[in-house]
Design a protein around this motif. Structure first.
Motif, PDB file in Angstrom:
ATOM      1  N   CYS A  50       0.860  -1.181   0.000  1.00 41.51           N
ATOM      2  CA  CYS A  50       0.000   0.000   0.000  1.00 41.51           C
ATOM      3  C   CYS A  50       0.900   1.236   0.000  1.00 41.51           C
ATOM      4  O   CYS A  50       1.803   1.345   0.832  1.00 41.51           O
ATOM      5  N   CYS A  53       0.480   3.122   3.581  1.00 45.55           N
ATOM      6  CA  CYS A  53       0.957   2.637   4.882  1.00 45.55           C
ATOM      7  C   CYS A  53       1.995   1.523   4.796  1.00 45.55           C
ATOM      8  O   CYS A  53       2.509   1.084   5.822  1.00 45.55           O
ATOM      9  N   CYS A  99      -7.599  -0.378   1.597  1.00 44.05           N
ATOM     10  CA  CYS A  99      -6.575  -0.950   2.472  1.00 44.05           C
ATOM     11  C   CYS A  99      -7.164  -1.086   3.874  1.00 44.05           C
ATOM     12  O   CYS A  99      -7.604  -0.094   4.466  1.00 44.05           O
ATOM     13  N   CYS A 102      -4.999   1.232   6.561  1.00 45.00           N
ATOM     14  CA  CYS A 102      -5.015   2.701   6.604  1.00 45.00           C
ATOM     15  C   CYS A 102      -6.272   3.307   6.005  1.00 45.00           C
ATOM     16  O   CYS A 102      -6.448   4.523   6.035  1.00 45.00           O
TER      17      CYS A 102
HETATM   18 FE    FE Z   1      -2.688   1.205   3.584  1.00 44.57          FE
END
Ligand code: FE
Length: 135
Positions: A50, A53, A99, A102
Motif C-alpha cells: 500500500c 501505509c 486498504c 489505513c
Molecule cells: Fe494502507
C-alpha cells in the motif's frame, strides 16, 4: 519492503506524506487514467505494498493482464488485508477495495477475473508501491 506506518493520520498529515496524485486517489477515491500508471504493464517479480501505509497487499505471482489499463490481480496476499465496501457512486454499483490498515482507496473488485478465483482486483498504480523480489 517498506515498514508499515501507523494508520492513524489526519488528512493534513496524509497531504504531507503523499504526492498530490496519491492523495487524490488514496484519500479522495480518485482514479488514475487507464494505461497511464506506473504498474499497469509491469511484469517484474516482486510485491506490491500500500502506498499509504506500506502493508503488503499483492504479489506479482497473482498479477495478470486484464486489458483494462490498471494493475490487475486475481487475489490479494491475504483476504483480510483488503476491506470491501459497497460503492454506489457515479451511477454504478461497484465493490470498492480499501486498504484494511489505513483506509486508503485502492480500486474496485469485479467478478470477471481469471481462474482460480474468478475475481479481478482492479487497482490504481498510485495506490501501490512495488518492491522487486530479492534473489
Ligand atoms: Fe494502507
Amino acid at each position: 519492503m517498506i515498514a508499515p506506518m501507523s494508520a492513524e493520520k489526519t488528512e493534513e498529515e496524509w497531504r504531507r506524506i503523499l504526492t498530490p496524485e496519491q492523495y487524490a486517489i488514496l484519500r479522495e477515491k480518485g482514479t488514475e487514467r487507464a494505461f497511464t500508471g506506473a504498474y499497469w504493464d509491469l511484469k517484474k517479480d516482486g510485491t506490491y505494498e500500500c502506498a499509504g501505509c506500506g502493508t503488503l497487499l499483492f504479489d506479482s505471482r497473482t498479477k495478470y493482464d486484464s486489458g483494462s489499463g490498471w494493475p490487475s490481480f486475481w487475489e490479494p496476499v491475504a483476504e483480510e488485508r483488503i476491506r470491501l465496501v459497497d460503492d454506489r457512486t457515479h451511477g454504478m454499483h461497484r465493490i470498492e477495495a480499501v486498504c484494511a490498515n489505513c483506509g486508503g482507496h485502492l480500486g474496485h473488485v469485479f467478478p470477471d477475473g481469471p481462474k482460480p478465483t474468478g475475481t479481478r482486483f482492479c487497482i490504481n498504480s498510485a495506490s501501490l508501491a512495488f518492491t522487486p523480489r530479492e534473489e
